[in-house]
Scaffold this active site. Sequence first.
Site, PDB file in Angstrom:
ATOM      1  N   ASP A  40      -6.309   0.599   1.992  1.00 50.68           N
ATOM      2  CA  ASP A  40      -5.096   0.101   1.365  1.00 50.68           C
ATOM      3  C   ASP A  40      -5.294  -1.295   0.783  1.00 50.68           C
ATOM      4  OD1 ASP A  40      -3.633   2.347   1.886  1.00 50.68           O
ATOM      5  OD2 ASP A  40      -2.593   1.543   3.641  1.00 50.68           O
ATOM      6  N   LYS A  61      -1.780   0.587  -2.927  1.00 47.33           N
ATOM      7  CA  LYS A  61      -0.559   0.614  -3.726  1.00 47.33           C
ATOM      8  C   LYS A  61       0.223  -0.640  -3.379  1.00 47.33           C
ATOM      9  CE  LYS A  61       0.983   4.595  -2.218  1.00 47.33           C
ATOM     10  NZ  LYS A  61      -0.089   4.994  -1.303  1.00 47.33           N
ATOM     11  N   MET A 175       8.722  -4.628   4.372  1.00 44.99           N
ATOM     12  CA  MET A 175       8.820  -4.781   2.916  1.00 44.99           C
ATOM     13  C   MET A 175      10.201  -5.326   2.537  1.00 44.99           C
ATOM     14  SD  MET A 175       6.877  -1.212   1.915  1.00 44.99           S
ATOM     15  CE  MET A 175       7.577  -0.318   3.314  1.00 44.99           C
TER      16      MET A 175
END
Length: 262
Positions: A40, A61, A175
Amino acid sequence: MDDTIQPGTVWLVGAGPGDPDLLTRKAERLLSQADIVFYDALVGPGILALASRAELVSVGKRSGRHSRDQRSINELIVEAALGGRRVGRLKGGDPSVFGRSTEEIDACADAGVAVRICPGITAASAAAASGVASLTLRGLARKLTFLTAHARAGEALEHDWANLAKGDATLAVYMGRVAAPEIARALIAAGRAPETPVMVAVDVSLPTERIIRGRLDALAFLVRAIGDDHPTLLLVGEAVGKAVQAPARQLADVSPPLRQSA
């Protein structure tokens, strides 16, 4: 139990919050055995260096800059395993916490590829440790709820705000930087006290780590100076207000000026 990567199999490996020292011993061993590692975006060079014999393939991502979609990642993992390689899939934090593990497990299962999981330290645990705080607190915080603040562009967050606003829980919001103002407004509107303690954890466990404390009604202000490239986790609840003060170089308590400006 066999803790090795066999040819033609896949291990989903938790990379933890970023500090290589927070990897499990099993994760380190698996990385040393892998022929190929798909990793990642938030996995740093110190962890990747442990996969010394592997081909390293970035499939990271990041918000607004997706280099590969999930289907493409699934196909790469399955193709490598079907080719007889020992496959490591390195995921930030714990693979089972907002790590989209199910999609990759299902893709492997559909192709007849064996897949296993090596857990990792999730960001909420690491943030609490850095802030010298507990995620639960007897009599005040009996529940711990993980939620993600990630939503598709233009869509509002859909959560049970009335339930989340109950004062007996600690909320760990992954997030959460962009949605922080919306989260604070929704929680307060649903009944959570404006003075509820919050902890904003940025770059958890890394040399650039910042831990910022304040109140729920000032959350939008707390995140204002955090850049797009800095992973941010929000902790909300009475438990994080009981944190022991760590050295000043680590922690920034901005509560006094925020209370004056409220």
